[in-house]
Scaffold this active site. Structure first.
Site, short mmCIF file in Angstrom:
data_model
loop_
_atom_site.label_atom_id
_atom_site.label_comp_id
_atom_site.label_asym_id
_atom_site.label_seq_id
_atom_site.Cartn_x
_atom_site.Cartn_y
_atom_site.Cartn_z
CE LYS A 71 53.48 29.96 93.26
NZ LYS A 71 52.79 29.80 91.21
CG ASP B 185 49.59 26.45 80.61
OD1 ASP B 185 50.60 27.01 80.84
OD2 ASP B 185 48.22 26.67 81.47
CG HIS C 208 52.29 28.03 85.15
ND1 HIS C 208 51.33 29.28 85.69
CD2 HIS C 208 52.32 27.99 84.47
CE1 HIS C 208 50.63 28.68 84.13
NE2 HIS C 208 51.37 28.19 83.86
CE1 TYR D 65 48.21 32.01 90.94
CE2 TYR D 65 47.05 34.19 90.51
CZ TYR D 65 47.86 32.99 90.42
OH TYR D 65 47.05 32.25 89.30
#
Length: 182
Positions: free
Chosen positions: A71, A167, A62, A131
């Site tokens: 991140k 996905d 992603h 995250y």
């Protein structure tokens, strides 16, 4: 806290020093001063998220187009095989990937700069991934590449036990490149 440079341009790995005793352990998982010393603005990280995955689950690959997102990623419980792909056109490491093990023993925290694809596979019965993200999520900017794309040839260490329908429906690296360059 030790800081290591990743194999891809701009990636950092923050490795804390846990303190263990008969009660368990204590560790600092983020230090604004250390992050600042290495060029990150700690105040820029505005959202925290967490996922839980079971053994063999793959969440990948992603990223974001447009402004992208940076991140900080760490594994709070269990262990993961974390994968990054440099999707920044013009980068000296564009199209290359790297992987690192993140776990609840070393507590390393991976800095993922804007413009990368990110994914992971759970290596333990349960893996909790945290995250810290530097911008709000905008679904219109989502870009995904199939976990088994032959051009990227990511080596997942375990057979895939679970993966989302989203996905599985992800496009190819070649399709993502066209969108990233567009």
């Amino acid at each position: 806290m030790r800081v290591e440079r990743g194999a891809l341009d701009g990636v950092l790995l923050f490795v804390p020093t846990p303190h263990h005793d008969d009660r368990g352990f204590f560790t600092r998982t983020f230090d604004a001063a250390v992050a600042g010393k290495h060029g990150l603005d700690p105040a820029a990280f505005i959202q925290d998220s967490q996922s839980r995955s079971r053994l063999g689950t793959v969440r990948a690959l992603h990223g974001r187009v447009g402004r992208g997102e940076a991140k900080l990623v760490r594994c709070a419980r269990g262990a993961i095989h974390d994968v990054l792909v440099d999707a920044r056109p013009g980068s000296p490491t564009y199209g290359r990937s790297m992987s690192v093990r993140l776990d609840d023993e070393d507590f390393a925290c991976l800095y993922v700069p804007r413009g990368f694809l990110h994914g992971f596979q759970a290596l333990t019965e349960q893996a909790d991934v945290c995250y810290r993200i530097d911008r709000e999520h905008d679904p219109a900017e989502d870009v995904s590449v199939r976990y088994d794309d032959p051009d990227l040839a990511v080596a997942w260490p375990l057979p895939v036990a679970a993966i989302s329908a989203r996905d599985l429906a992800a496009g190819s690296w070649r399709e993502a490149q066209a969108r990233l360059l567009g």
